[in-house]
Design an enzyme around this catalytic site. Structure first.
Site, PDB file in Angstrom:
ATOM      1  N   HIS A  35       0.783  -1.290  -0.103  1.00  0.00           N
ATOM      2  CA  HIS A  35      -0.024   0.008   0.054  1.00  0.00           C
ATOM      3  C   HIS A  35       0.955   1.104   0.118  1.00  0.00           C
ATOM      4  O   HIS A  35       0.514   2.316  -0.676  1.00  0.00           O
ATOM      5  CB  HIS A  35      -0.981   0.012   1.261  1.00  0.00           C
ATOM      6  CG  HIS A  35      -1.905  -0.922   1.250  1.00  0.00           C
ATOM      7  ND1 HIS A  35      -1.677  -2.019   2.349  1.00  0.00           N
ATOM      8  CD2 HIS A  35      -2.936  -1.328   0.735  1.00  0.00           C
ATOM      9  CE1 HIS A  35      -2.776  -2.959   2.395  1.00  0.00           C
ATOM     10  NE2 HIS A  35      -3.381  -2.666   1.301  1.00  0.00           N
ATOM     11  N   GLN A  59     -17.627  -6.072  -0.801  1.00  0.00           N
ATOM     12  CA  GLN A  59     -17.018  -6.902  -1.759  1.00  0.00           C
ATOM     13  C   GLN A  59     -16.400  -8.162  -0.942  1.00  0.00           C
ATOM     14  O   GLN A  59     -15.684  -8.890  -1.513  1.00  0.00           O
ATOM     15  CB  GLN A  59     -15.740  -6.095  -2.100  1.00  0.00           C
ATOM     16  CG  GLN A  59     -14.587  -6.036  -0.973  1.00  0.00           C
ATOM     17  CD  GLN A  59     -13.670  -4.756  -1.599  1.00  0.00           C
ATOM     18  OE1 GLN A  59     -13.977  -3.807  -1.930  1.00  0.00           O
ATOM     19  NE2 GLN A  59     -12.563  -5.426  -1.639  1.00  0.00           N
ATOM     20  N   ASP A 159      -3.651  -7.493  -7.639  1.00  0.00           N
ATOM     21  CA  ASP A 159      -5.180  -7.656  -7.794  1.00  0.00           C
ATOM     22  C   ASP A 159      -5.217  -7.260  -9.441  1.00  0.00           C
ATOM     23  O   ASP A 159      -5.900  -6.161  -9.701  1.00  0.00           O
ATOM     24  CB  ASP A 159      -5.928  -6.886  -6.853  1.00  0.00           C
ATOM     25  CG  ASP A 159      -5.772  -7.157  -5.448  1.00  0.00           C
ATOM     26  OD1 ASP A 159      -6.219  -8.129  -5.054  1.00  0.00           O
ATOM     27  OD2 ASP A 159      -4.856  -6.394  -4.836  1.00  0.00           O
ATOM     28  N   GLN A 162      -8.674  -7.118 -10.691  1.00  0.00           N
ATOM     29  CA  GLN A 162      -9.532  -6.159 -10.065  1.00  0.00           C
ATOM     30  C   GLN A 162      -8.979  -4.850 -11.154  1.00  0.00           C
ATOM     31  O   GLN A 162      -9.956  -4.019 -11.451  1.00  0.00           O
ATOM     32  CB  GLN A 162      -8.990  -5.912  -8.900  1.00  0.00           C
ATOM     33  CG  GLN A 162      -9.397  -4.589  -8.144  1.00  0.00           C
ATOM     34  CD  GLN A 162      -9.243  -4.481  -6.663  1.00  0.00           C
ATOM     35  OE1 GLN A 162      -9.729  -4.936  -5.884  1.00  0.00           O
ATOM     36  NE2 GLN A 162      -8.348  -3.608  -6.255  1.00  0.00           N
TER      37      GLN A 162
HETATM   38  P1  AMP Z   1      -6.433  -3.850  -0.281  1.00  0.00           P
HETATM   39  O1  AMP Z   1      -6.422  -2.716   0.755  1.00  0.00           O
HETATM   40  O2  AMP Z   1      -6.055  -5.086  -0.129  1.00  0.00           O
HETATM   41  O3  AMP Z   1      -7.800  -3.582  -0.864  1.00  0.00           O
HETATM   42  O4  AMP Z   1      -5.527  -3.281  -1.298  1.00  0.00           O
HETATM   43  C1  AMP Z   1      -5.631  -1.848  -1.630  1.00  0.00           C
HETATM   44  C2  AMP Z   1      -4.629  -1.640  -3.022  1.00  0.00           C
HETATM   45  O5  AMP Z   1      -3.169  -2.127  -2.516  1.00  0.00           O
HETATM   46  C3  AMP Z   1      -4.988  -2.374  -4.057  1.00  0.00           C
HETATM   47  O6  AMP Z   1      -4.775  -1.781  -5.324  1.00  0.00           O
HETATM   48  C4  AMP Z   1      -4.033  -3.643  -4.039  1.00  0.00           C
HETATM   49  O7  AMP Z   1      -3.733  -4.185  -5.430  1.00  0.00           O
HETATM   50  C5  AMP Z   1      -2.868  -3.030  -3.572  1.00  0.00           C
HETATM   51  N1  AMP Z   1      -1.847  -3.771  -2.918  1.00  0.00           N
HETATM   52  C6  AMP Z   1      -2.214  -4.974  -2.030  1.00  0.00           C
HETATM   53  N2  AMP Z   1      -1.162  -5.723  -2.182  1.00  0.00           N
HETATM   54  C7  AMP Z   1      -0.163  -5.232  -2.680  1.00  0.00           C
HETATM   55  C8  AMP Z   1       1.293  -5.566  -3.006  1.00  0.00           C
HETATM   56  N3  AMP Z   1       1.744  -6.721  -2.178  1.00  0.00           N
HETATM   57  N4  AMP Z   1       1.955  -4.988  -3.796  1.00  0.00           N
HETATM   58  C9  AMP Z   1       1.457  -3.864  -4.430  1.00  0.00           C
HETATM   59  N5  AMP Z   1       0.133  -3.500  -4.339  1.00  0.00           N
HETATM   60  C10 AMP Z   1      -0.726  -4.194  -3.526  1.00  0.00           C
END
Ligand code: AMP
Length: 291
Positions: A35, A59, A159, A162
């Site tokens: 993040h 979701q 993702d 997504q």
């Molecule tokens: P989330 O909080 O899981 O909904 O993720 C929020 C954002 O962070 C989304 O755009 C995810 O694709 C991105 N994200 C989650 N894990 C990673 C990671 N390991 N590397 C890069 N981006 C990530």
């Protein structure tokens, strides 16, 4: 760093911003380096970076982890402040705006009855095991786009499906935001960072490394062989891997369309979902097709 718990307060602030570039980083909180890398990238590109933290009930499927999803607001705020301080060493004009609506009503007011659904792209990969997931994602992201009124938005390759689904929504609904995809951040052992990794016990985590390792092995084969030869090899490795029933899917697709690979395919998406006992993990690698 500015902090808003209410959408109304954010909108008041937003009215005062006229000649600044705004980047949006939507998250569900429990921030990790993945993040933070998105927020950092947004800070490089924009004057203001709006990081949203909202655990979006829409979701999550009925038997999923909405209730126990880790909520760590204090630490998340501290981590964003630390990022801002690091960036300020180079450029003190950049600012983070943390928007963390404290109630579900902030995003879905009483009577909210609309959803945004992208067809086609959502039927495959994760859509098979999580049939309502992407509709929840596009609905919340649409709301966040409308609220934040950002110039650019940042999502992780982690993702990948997504990203493609949201990108389709942005094109179809002509939402005036520039979409950016940022690389996957991994732990030293190769596991992609995820808030859900903490549900794994150490032995489960060790076993789950089969996910990134298999994707890596497949990507080597694709990189090093013309596709006609690679196909046979990767099909074998895939069949072997799938003997472990914890895989929900392991697929090679055209990265652009998420359709089967064909003569026009340039980039191949290798994507997998692995159901460990404590958590369902996803990962992917993009690889250029070799001839
Ligand atoms: P989330 O909080 O899981 O909904 O993720 C929020 C954002 O962070 C989304 O755009 C995810 O694709 C991105 N994200 C989650 N894990 C990673 C990671 N390991 N590397 C890069 N981006 C990530």
């Amino acid at each position: 760093m500015k902090y808003f718990e209410s959408v109304k307060e954010y909108l008041e602030f937003r009215k005062t911003v006229t000649d600044k570039k705004i980047g949006l980083v939507p998250t569900m909180g429990n921030l990790h380096e993945g993040h933070i890398s998105l927020a950092q990238r947004s800070m490089e590109d924009n004057d203001f970076t709006v990081v949203t933290i909202f655990v979006n009930p829409k979701q999550f499927g009925p038997n999923e982890d909405f209730a126990r999803y880790p909520r760590t607001m204090q630490k998340d705020g501290d981590d964003l402040k630390a990022l801002e301080m690091r960036v300020h060493k180079k450029d003190s004009t950049k600012e983070i705006i943390l928007l963390a609506p404290q109630s579900i009503n902030e995003i879905y007011p009483e009577g909210f009855s609309t959803s945004v659904k992208v067809n086609g792209l959502t039927d495959k990969l994760c859509g098979l095991n999580r049939p309502t997931h992407f509709e929840g994602v596009t609905t919340v992201v649409y709301r966040l786009f409308k609220i934040a009124q950002a110039d650019r938005a940042y999502f992780g390759q982690k993702d990948y499906q997504q990203f493609k689904v949201i990108d389709r929504m942005v094109i179809d609904l002509e939402i005036p935001v520039e979409m950016h995809m940022c690389p996957i951040v991994r732990d030293q052992d190769g596991l992609a960072l995820s808030s859900r990794n903490q549900y794994l016990t150490p032995p489960e985590r060790e076993k789950a490394l089969v996910l990134p390792r298999t994707l890596k092995a497949l990507s080597f084969l694709i990189e090093r062989n013309p596709w006609s030869q690679a196909l046979e090899k990767v099909t074998k490795v895939r069949a072997e891997a799938l003997r472990d029933s914890k895989w929900q899917y392991l697929q090679f697709l055209d990265a652009d369309t998420l359709e089967e690979i064909n003569d026009n395919t340039r980039t191949i998406l290798i994507a997998g979902a692995y159901q460990a006992r404590g958590a369902r993990l996803i990962d992917n690698i993009l690889v250029e097709r070799n001839a």
